[in-house]
Design a protein around this motif. Structure first.
Motif, PDB file in Angstrom:
ATOM      1  N   LYS A   1     -15.012   0.214 -63.830  1.00 27.64           N
ATOM      2  CA  LYS A   1     -16.293  -0.054 -64.491  1.00 27.64           C
ATOM      3  C   LYS A   1     -17.355  -0.369 -63.447  1.00 27.64           C
ATOM      4  O   LYS A   1     -17.144  -1.180 -62.556  1.00 27.64           O
ATOM      5  CB  LYS A   1     -16.161  -1.225 -65.449  1.00 27.64           C
ATOM      6  CG  LYS A   1     -15.291  -0.922 -66.636  1.00 27.64           C
ATOM      7  CD  LYS A   1     -15.355  -2.037 -67.647  1.00 27.64           C
ATOM      8  CE  LYS A   1     -14.658  -1.638 -68.893  1.00 27.64           C
ATOM      9  NZ  LYS A   1     -13.334  -2.122 -69.065  1.00 27.64           N
ATOM     10  N   ILE A   2     -18.528   0.273 -63.596  1.00 20.50           N
ATOM     11  CA  ILE A   2     -19.644   0.075 -62.664  1.00 20.50           C
ATOM     12  C   ILE A   2     -20.791  -0.577 -63.416  1.00 20.50           C
ATOM     13  O   ILE A   2     -21.180  -0.140 -64.492  1.00 20.50           O
ATOM     14  CB  ILE A   2     -20.112   1.410 -62.072  1.00 20.50           C
ATOM     15  CG1 ILE A   2     -18.987   2.084 -61.303  1.00 20.50           C
ATOM     16  CG2 ILE A   2     -21.317   1.196 -61.164  1.00 20.50           C
ATOM     17  CD1 ILE A   2     -19.305   3.485 -60.821  1.00 20.50           C
ATOM     18  N   LYS A   3     -21.356  -1.620 -62.834  1.00 16.62           N
ATOM     19  CA  LYS A   3     -22.548  -2.275 -63.377  1.00 16.62           C
ATOM     20  C   LYS A   3     -23.729  -1.819 -62.530  1.00 16.62           C
ATOM     21  O   LYS A   3     -23.751  -2.012 -61.327  1.00 16.62           O
ATOM     22  CB  LYS A   3     -22.383  -3.791 -63.319  1.00 16.62           C
ATOM     23  CG  LYS A   3     -23.536  -4.538 -63.947  1.00 16.62           C
ATOM     24  CD  LYS A   3     -23.235  -6.019 -63.984  1.00 16.62           C
ATOM     25  CE  LYS A   3     -24.341  -6.750 -64.661  1.00 16.62           C
ATOM     26  NZ  LYS A   3     -24.027  -7.089 -66.033  1.00 16.62           N
ATOM     27  N   ASP A   4     -24.710  -1.200 -63.175  1.00 19.96           N
ATOM     28  CA  ASP A   4     -25.875  -0.659 -62.466  1.00 19.96           C
ATOM     29  C   ASP A   4     -26.943  -1.740 -62.302  1.00 19.96           C
ATOM     30  O   ASP A   4     -27.553  -2.164 -63.274  1.00 19.96           O
ATOM     31  CB  ASP A   4     -26.437   0.536 -63.227  1.00 19.96           C
ATOM     32  CG  ASP A   4     -27.511   1.283 -62.442  1.00 19.96           C
ATOM     33  OD1 ASP A   4     -27.870   0.827 -61.337  1.00 19.96           O
ATOM     34  OD2 ASP A   4     -27.979   2.321 -62.939  1.00 19.96           O
ATOM     35  N   LEU A   5     -27.141  -2.183 -61.074  1.00 25.53           N
ATOM     36  CA  LEU A   5     -28.166  -3.175 -60.749  1.00 25.53           C
ATOM     37  C   LEU A   5     -29.230  -2.559 -59.847  1.00 25.53           C
ATOM     38  O   LEU A   5     -29.858  -3.242 -59.048  1.00 25.53           O
ATOM     39  CB  LEU A   5     -27.533  -4.394 -60.065  1.00 25.53           C
ATOM     40  CG  LEU A   5     -26.477  -5.134 -60.885  1.00 25.53           C
ATOM     41  CD1 LEU A   5     -25.816  -6.222 -60.065  1.00 25.53           C
ATOM     42  CD2 LEU A   5     -27.086  -5.702 -62.143  1.00 25.53           C
ATOM     43  N   SER A   6     -29.431  -1.251 -59.996  1.00 28.66           N
ATOM     44  CA  SER A   6     -30.427  -0.542 -59.192  1.00 28.66           C
ATOM     45  C   SER A   6     -31.688  -0.330 -60.021  1.00 28.66           C
ATOM     46  O   SER A   6     -31.772  -0.757 -61.164  1.00 28.66           O
ATOM     47  CB  SER A   6     -29.867   0.802 -58.726  1.00 28.66           C
ATOM     48  OG  SER A   6     -29.707   1.667 -59.833  1.00 28.66           O
ATOM     49  N   SER A   7     -32.640   0.378 -59.447  1.00 31.10           N
ATOM     50  CA  SER A   7     -33.906   0.616 -60.154  1.00 31.10           C
ATOM     51  C   SER A   7     -33.752   1.643 -61.281  1.00 31.10           C
ATOM     52  O   SER A   7     -34.588   1.720 -62.168  1.00 31.10           O
ATOM     53  CB  SER A   7     -34.972   1.102 -59.172  1.00 31.10           C
ATOM     54  OG  SER A   7     -34.638   2.390 -58.679  1.00 31.10           O
ATOM     55  N   GLY A   8     -32.696   2.424 -61.248  1.00 29.42           N
ATOM     56  CA  GLY A   8     -32.505   3.459 -62.253  1.00 29.42           C
ATOM     57  C   GLY A   8     -33.023   4.812 -61.803  1.00 29.42           C
ATOM     58  O   GLY A   8     -32.747   5.825 -62.431  1.00 29.42           O
ATOM     59  N   TYR A   9     -33.783   4.835 -60.736  1.00 29.65           N
ATOM     60  CA  TYR A   9     -34.282   6.084 -60.156  1.00 29.65           C
ATOM     61  C   TYR A   9     -33.308   6.543 -59.077  1.00 29.65           C
ATOM     62  O   TYR A   9     -32.615   5.730 -58.468  1.00 29.65           O
ATOM     63  CB  TYR A   9     -35.655   5.889 -59.513  1.00 29.65           C
ATOM     64  CG  TYR A   9     -36.749   5.529 -60.474  1.00 29.65           C
ATOM     65  CD1 TYR A   9     -37.314   6.487 -61.305  1.00 29.65           C
ATOM     66  CD2 TYR A   9     -37.226   4.230 -60.555  1.00 29.65           C
ATOM     67  CE1 TYR A   9     -38.322   6.163 -62.192  1.00 29.65           C
ATOM     68  CE2 TYR A   9     -38.241   3.897 -61.444  1.00 29.65           C
ATOM     69  CZ  TYR A   9     -38.783   4.871 -62.243  1.00 29.65           C
ATOM     70  OH  TYR A   9     -39.771   4.546 -63.123  1.00 29.65           O
ATOM     71  N   TYR A  10     -33.301   7.850 -58.800  1.00 24.92           N
ATOM     72  CA  TYR A  10     -32.490   8.324 -57.682  1.00 24.92           C
ATOM     73  C   TYR A  10     -33.152   7.854 -56.396  1.00 24.92           C
ATOM     74  O   TYR A  10     -34.351   7.976 -56.220  1.00 24.92           O
ATOM     75  CB  TYR A  10     -32.370   9.854 -57.674  1.00 24.92           C
ATOM     76  CG  TYR A  10     -31.612  10.330 -56.466  1.00 24.92           C
ATOM     77  CD1 TYR A  10     -30.231  10.217 -56.422  1.00 24.92           C
ATOM     78  CD2 TYR A  10     -32.270  10.815 -55.354  1.00 24.92           C
ATOM     79  CE1 TYR A  10     -29.520  10.605 -55.307  1.00 24.92           C
ATOM     80  CE2 TYR A  10     -31.565  11.208 -54.227  1.00 24.92           C
ATOM     81  CZ  TYR A  10     -30.193  11.096 -54.212  1.00 24.92           C
ATOM     82  OH  TYR A  10     -29.498  11.470 -53.096  1.00 24.92           O
ATOM     83  N   ALA A  11     -32.370   7.290 -55.509  1.00 23.46           N
ATOM     84  CA  ALA A  11     -32.874   6.824 -54.220  1.00 23.46           C
ATOM     85  C   ALA A  11     -31.829   7.104 -53.153  1.00 23.46           C
ATOM     86  O   ALA A  11     -30.628   7.160 -53.437  1.00 23.46           O
ATOM     87  CB  ALA A  11     -33.196   5.331 -54.272  1.00 23.46           C
ATOM     88  N   GLU A  12     -32.285   7.269 -51.940  1.00 20.44           N
ATOM     89  CA  GLU A  12     -31.380   7.547 -50.816  1.00 20.44           C
ATOM     90  C   GLU A  12     -30.549   6.326 -50.434  1.00 20.44           C
ATOM     91  O   GLU A  12     -29.549   6.452 -49.756  1.00 20.44           O
ATOM     92  CB  GLU A  12     -32.180   8.013 -49.591  1.00 20.44           C
ATOM     93  CG  GLU A  12     -32.776   9.387 -49.749  1.00 20.44           C
ATOM     94  CD  GLU A  12     -31.711  10.466 -49.809  1.00 20.44           C
ATOM     95  OE1 GLU A  12     -30.725  10.394 -49.054  1.00 20.44           O
ATOM     96  OE2 GLU A  12     -31.855  11.385 -50.639  1.00 20.44           O
TER      97      GLU A  12
END
Length: 179
Positions: A122-133
């Protein structure tokens, strides 16, 4: 803080998703319909006006809570992520220690394939939600009780260097994908 303490802090705006936009639009449409109802109701317009007031208040509340930012704080091996809603309400979202991390690798790295192919991963997404390098997956050696197996973060070069300094055998930067 001592001279050798490593500290990094940054705020990351979360992408507003489709569900949030749908809720926002529904609130606005509801307020407009109630406003039209005020004119139609005649003698009862005062009651509808009070309901309209609460609907506008609820719409403001929804807009504030669907505007989300993440704050990353890193201090000497301790990584904390706070969720900031409406730029004024803070809630601790997730914390971990680098000693409990098994791997930090770029999301495109072949090093994470064996984890992602596991159905219980299970992965919890704590990023901006946009694709980033600079999106990295932090995989935990032991899964926290009821928590995710990994978190997805956006790690700027300065933060990545600190993570690599504290756990050199666990951190693999994007330029090290092949190695």
């Amino acid at each position: 803080m001592a001279m050798e303490d490593k500290f990094y802090e940054t705020i990351l705006k979360r992408k507003t998703g489709t569900a949030e936009y749908v809720v926002r639009i529904a609130c606005i449409v509801g307020c407009l319909l109630l406003l039209n109802l005020v004119w139609v109701m005649g003698d009862y317009f005062m009651y509808v006006l009070v309901i309209e007031f609460f609907a506008i208040y609820g719409t403001v509340y929804v807009f504030r809570n669907t505007s989300v930012e993440y704050e990353y704080s890193y201090l000497n091996g301790s990584f904390d992520v706070d969720r900031i809603m409406g730029k004024n309400r803070r809630k601790p979202e997730f914390s971990f220690e680098m000693k409990n991390v098994e791997l930090v690798a770029h999301e495109d790295s072949p090093r994470i394939d064996r984890y992602i192919n596991n159905p219980s991963f299970k992965i919890k997404d704590l990023s901006s939600g946009y694709y980033a390098e600079n999106r990295y997956l932090v995989v935990f050696a032991t899964r926290p009780e009821g928590g995710p197996s990994a978190v997805l973060i956006e790690a700027p070069d300065e933060l990545l260097a600190m993570l690599k300094h504290d756990a050199p055998s666990k951190v693999y930067a994007k330029d090290m994908l092949q190695g």
